[in-house]
Design an enzyme around this catalytic site. Structure first.
Site, mmCIF file in Angstrom:
data_model
loop_
_atom_site.group_PDB
_atom_site.id
_atom_site.type_symbol
_atom_site.label_atom_id
_atom_site.label_comp_id
_atom_site.label_asym_id
_atom_site.label_seq_id
_atom_site.Cartn_x
_atom_site.Cartn_y
_atom_site.Cartn_z
ATOM 1 C CG MET A 34 -1.942 -1.179 1.100
ATOM 2 S SD MET A 34 -3.466 -0.900 1.990
ATOM 3 C CE MET A 34 -2.863 -0.681 3.639
ATOM 4 C CG HIS A 41 6.933 -2.015 2.089
ATOM 5 N ND1 HIS A 41 6.913 -0.895 2.880
ATOM 6 C CD2 HIS A 41 5.682 -2.520 2.129
ATOM 7 C CE1 HIS A 41 5.706 -0.718 3.373
ATOM 8 N NE2 HIS A 41 4.922 -1.694 2.935
ATOM 9 C CD GLN A 65 -6.222 -3.549 2.815
ATOM 10 O OE1 GLN A 65 -6.147 -4.060 1.697
ATOM 11 N NE2 GLN A 65 -5.252 -3.669 3.705
ATOM 12 C CG ASP A 156 0.629 -6.913 7.959
ATOM 13 O OD1 ASP A 156 -0.126 -6.166 8.585
ATOM 14 O OD2 ASP A 156 1.662 -6.500 7.387
ATOM 15 C CD GLN A 159 -2.129 -8.574 4.557
ATOM 16 O OE1 GLN A 159 -2.927 -7.643 4.586
ATOM 17 N NE2 GLN A 159 -0.855 -8.404 4.250
ATOM 18 C CG LEU A 190 11.218 -1.249 9.907
ATOM 19 C CD1 LEU A 190 12.036 -1.121 8.621
ATOM 20 C CD2 LEU A 190 11.534 -0.081 10.828
HETATM 21 P P1 AMP Z 1 1.468 -2.809 3.466
HETATM 22 O O1 AMP Z 1 2.043 -1.809 2.526
HETATM 23 O O2 AMP Z 1 1.469 -2.353 4.892
HETATM 24 O O3 AMP Z 1 0.146 -3.366 3.002
HETATM 25 O O4 AMP Z 1 2.470 -4.032 3.445
HETATM 26 C C1 AMP Z 1 2.829 -4.671 2.248
HETATM 27 C C2 AMP Z 1 3.580 -5.929 2.582
HETATM 28 O O5 AMP Z 1 4.755 -5.589 3.316
HETATM 29 C C3 AMP Z 1 2.770 -6.887 3.469
HETATM 30 O O6 AMP Z 1 2.998 -8.221 3.028
HETATM 31 C C4 AMP Z 1 3.350 -6.646 4.834
HETATM 32 O O7 AMP Z 1 3.238 -7.756 5.705
HETATM 33 C C5 AMP Z 1 4.802 -6.370 4.492
HETATM 34 N N1 AMP Z 1 5.458 -5.652 5.586
HETATM 35 C C6 AMP Z 1 5.023 -4.510 6.200
HETATM 36 N N2 AMP Z 1 5.856 -4.194 7.207
HETATM 37 C C7 AMP Z 1 6.832 -5.125 7.231
HETATM 38 C C8 AMP Z 1 7.982 -5.343 8.041
HETATM 39 N N3 AMP Z 1 8.295 -4.517 9.050
HETATM 40 N N4 AMP Z 1 8.765 -6.428 7.778
HETATM 41 C C9 AMP Z 1 8.445 -7.280 6.757
HETATM 42 N N5 AMP Z 1 7.375 -7.119 5.951
HETATM 43 C C10 AMP Z 1 6.577 -6.064 6.191
#
Ligand code: AMP
Length: 302
Positions: A34, A41, A65, A156, A159, A190
Site C-alpha cells: 500500500m 517492503h 480494507q 501481518d 493476513q 517497521l
Molecule cells: P502494506 O504496505 O502495509 O500493506 O504491506 C505490504 C507488505 O509488506 C505486506 O505483506 C506486509 O506484511 C509487508 N510488511 C510490512 N511491514 C513489514 C515489516 N516490518 N517487515 C516485513 N514485511 C513487512
C-alpha cells in the site's frame, strides 16, 4: 547506474507485460503493497528479485480494507518516492492503479473467508469486512499480475494466513512466501504508520515488541498457566507503557484460535493504539526467547 522500472497503471497492460515475460520463459515474483515503502517492503522486493527474473510491485491503498474513513484519509502516500525505492530494491515493474482501475464497477465481487481466522483479532478490531477487502483486492491483483510467487510479510501474520487459505481454497496457481518482520534495532517493527507517531510516543510504541518478547519468555519459562493469563500479562504491560491495547492473544499459528497449551510454537499477537496511531506486532514464543527486546531483559541488563 540508476536502475529503472516500468510504471504501469492499467491492469490490461500489466497482464500483457507479464504474459510476454512468461512466454519468454521468465519467472515472475509479486509484492503487493500500500505504498509508503520502508525497509520491510524492501526486504520483500529484494527477496523476490533474488529469486525471479521479473519482480512486480503494486502500490495501491485499498479503500475496501479500511473500516475507518479517517484511517484511510490519514494513510501516508508518497508515490514517486515509492517507485524510486521499489526500483532500487529490484522491482522491474511498478503497478500503480487508481481506485477505478481496480474496482471499475464500484466494487469487485467479494471474496469472503468465514470463521475464526478472519473474524478474530484484526477481523474483530477492524471489522469483519477488513479481510474481505484484503482477499478481494488480492484476487484482482493476482489475476492481473499472474505471478509464480507472491511475497508477504510475517509482520501481518493473520493476513498471511488468510492469503494462504484463500490461495489454497481457490486453487490459485501461485505460491505464497513469507518474509520475516524487519525491525528497527530497538525492536520496533517497521510500519508505514510509524511515520505518524509523535516523537514522544515512540517509547510507548516499543512496548508492543517488548511485551510480546516478555510474555513469550514467560510462557517458555513455564510461568504462564494458559493463553488467558498470557493475554492478561500482555495487556497489562501495554497499558503500563501508556498504550491503549486492543488485543493481546496467544494463538495456534494455523487456526488463529486461542492456544489451549501455550508452548514454543504459539504465536503471540497484539494491537494497540499509541496516540492516534494503531499498531500491530507479533512473534512466536520461540523467537521471543532469542531476542533482547523484552521488558524483563531490560531490567536484567540495567
Ligand atoms: P502494506 O504496505 O502495509 O500493506 O504491506 C505490504 C507488505 O509488506 C505486506 O505483506 C506486509 O506484511 C509487508 N510488511 C510490512 N511491514 C513489514 C515489516 N516490518 N517487515 C516485513 N514485511 C513487512
Amino acid at each position: 547506474m540508476i536502475a529503472s522500472s516500468t510504471v504501469i497503471s492499467e491492469g490490461s497492460v500489466l497482464r500483457d507485460e507479464v504474459t510476454g515475460a512468461r512466454s519468454r520463459g521468465l519467472s515472475v515474483g509479486f509484492v503487493p503493497t500500500m505504498g509508503a515503502l520502508h525497509a520491510g517492503h524492501e526486504a520483500l522486493i529484494a527477496r523476490s528479485a533474488a529469486a525471479h527474473d521479473l519482480t512486480v510491485v503494486s502500490i495501491f491503498v485499498n479503500p475496501s480494507q479500511f473500516n475507518d474513513p479517517a484511517d484511510l484519509a490519514a494513510y501516508p502516500r508518497s508515490e514517486e518516492a515509492d517507485i524510486a525505492r521499489a526500483t532500487a530494491a529490484g522491482a522491474g515493474i511498478c503497478f500503480v492503479p487508481d481506485v477505478g482501475e481496480i474496482y471499475p464497477n464500484g466494487q469487485a465481487p467479494t471474496v469472503r473467508i468465514r470463521g475464526p481466522l478472519t473474524e478474530t483479532l484484526e477481523g474483530a478490531g477492524r471489522g469483519s469486512s477488513h479481510f474481505d477487502g484484503v482477499c478481494t483486492v488480492l484476487s484482482v491483483l493476482f489475476s492481473v499480475a499472474s505471478p509464480d510467487v507472491a511475497y508477504f510479510g510475517a509482520k501481518d501474520a493473520q493476513q498471511l494466513q488468510v492469503v494462504r487459505r484463500m490461495v489454497a481454497d481457490l486453487r490459485l496457481p501461485l505460491r505464497i512466501e513469507a518474509v520475516e518482520t524487519v525491525r528497527d534495532s530497538d525492536g520496533l517493527a517497521l510500519s508505514s504508520r510509524n511515520e505518524r507517531l509523535a516523537p514522544a510516543d515512540r517509547a510507548a510504541a516499543l512496548s508492543l515488541s517488548r511485551s510480546l518478547a516478555t510474555v513469550g519468555r514467560a510462557i517458555l519459562d513455564g510461568a504462564m498457566a494458559d493463553a488467558a493469563a498470557a493475554s492478561e500479562m500482555g495487556l497489562d504491560l501495554l497499558r503500563q507503557a501508556g498504550c491503549e491495547p486492543e488485543y493481546f492473544a496467544a494463538v495456534d499459528p494455523e487456526s488463529f484460535e486461542q492456544d489451549p497449551a501455550p508452548g514454543p510454537s504459539t504465536l503471540l499477537l497484539c494491537a494497540a493504539r499509541v496516540g492516534e496511531v494503531r499498531l500491530i506486532d507479533n512473534m512466536t514464543t520461540q523467537f521471543a526467547a532469542q531476542t533482547g527486546y523484552g521488558f524483563d531483559r531490560e531490567r536484567e541488563e540495567s
